[in-house]
Design an enzyme around this catalytic site. Sequence first.
Site, PDB file in Angstrom:
ATOM      1  N   SER A 132       3.166  -9.683  -3.983  1.00 42.74           N
ATOM      2  CA  SER A 132       4.550 -10.293  -3.784  1.00 42.74           C
ATOM      3  C   SER A 132       4.379 -11.163  -2.774  1.00 42.74           C
ATOM      4  O   SER A 132       3.455 -11.516  -1.443  1.00 42.74           O
ATOM      5  CB  SER A 132       6.135  -9.509  -2.872  1.00 42.74           C
TER       6      SER A 132
ATOM      7  N   TYR B  40       6.729  -2.783   4.170  1.00 41.65           N
ATOM      8  CA  TYR B  40       6.820  -3.970   2.964  1.00 41.65           C
ATOM      9  C   TYR B  40       5.200  -4.700   3.032  1.00 41.65           C
ATOM     10  O   TYR B  40       4.746  -4.957   1.278  1.00 41.65           O
ATOM     11  CB  TYR B  40       7.931  -3.848   1.865  1.00 41.65           C
TER      12      TYR B  40
END
Length: 252
Positions: free
Chosen positions: A139, A152
Amino acid sequence: MRFEGKVFLVTGGGQGIGRGIVKRLSDEGAQVAIIDSDARAGRDAAEEYGDRVMFQRADISREADVRRAITATVKWGRRLDGLVNNAAIADPQVGPVERLALAKWQRLLDVNLTGAFLLTKHAVRNLRKTRGSIINISSTRAVQSEPDTIAYAATKGGIVALTHALAISLGPEVRVNCISPGWIATDEYLPRGKRREPQLKPSDHDQHPAGRVGKPEDIAGLCAYLLTEEAGFVTGANFIVDGGMTRKMIYS
């Protein structure tokens, strides 16, 4: 049909970016095994995309589940040419670090990072036989952050590092690359019956240097390229696919 005779495994392939990747690979002739913890989404994808796609329910943070899923995939397809480590808990907001429970931190690590390690561990013997390829989905949060996304971001940064570590460890038999998506609108890649048009404003598109929010097809197309021999000289790389947002200076 450049993937005719090839067998790929995609984790988290029941919806979102993973489902877009499954569609692209199967459309080009591959057999694709989906591993997903969401049985409804996984079965729906396998039913929609036909006989070339099979589904197995598994928790990728559990080694026994992963070992079973890899064995079933190879038995079904009689080989394994590529692994796409896409599955993740996509819930970046975890609150202030001082209130982040250790159990929640650990669960994100177990699924988002350890899952990719376990899939690779149990797939690599088969991938060496076919001189196959691994693609890890990270990501842009590996390189930039919003507040309170600690767990995350840490897992996605770990995926980028895991990629280059594996590329050096497994080459030249197995290539390993990473794709780091930015804002990808996945509403049209939900299970049938849940799909909807993305609720996007003109300003959502306009803020991107590329002029629009991303689509799962943007990631799937790059994934397909990286799984071919055309990408035979590409390994250990992280491809940021975000419409240019990580290169854009923003001052308030």
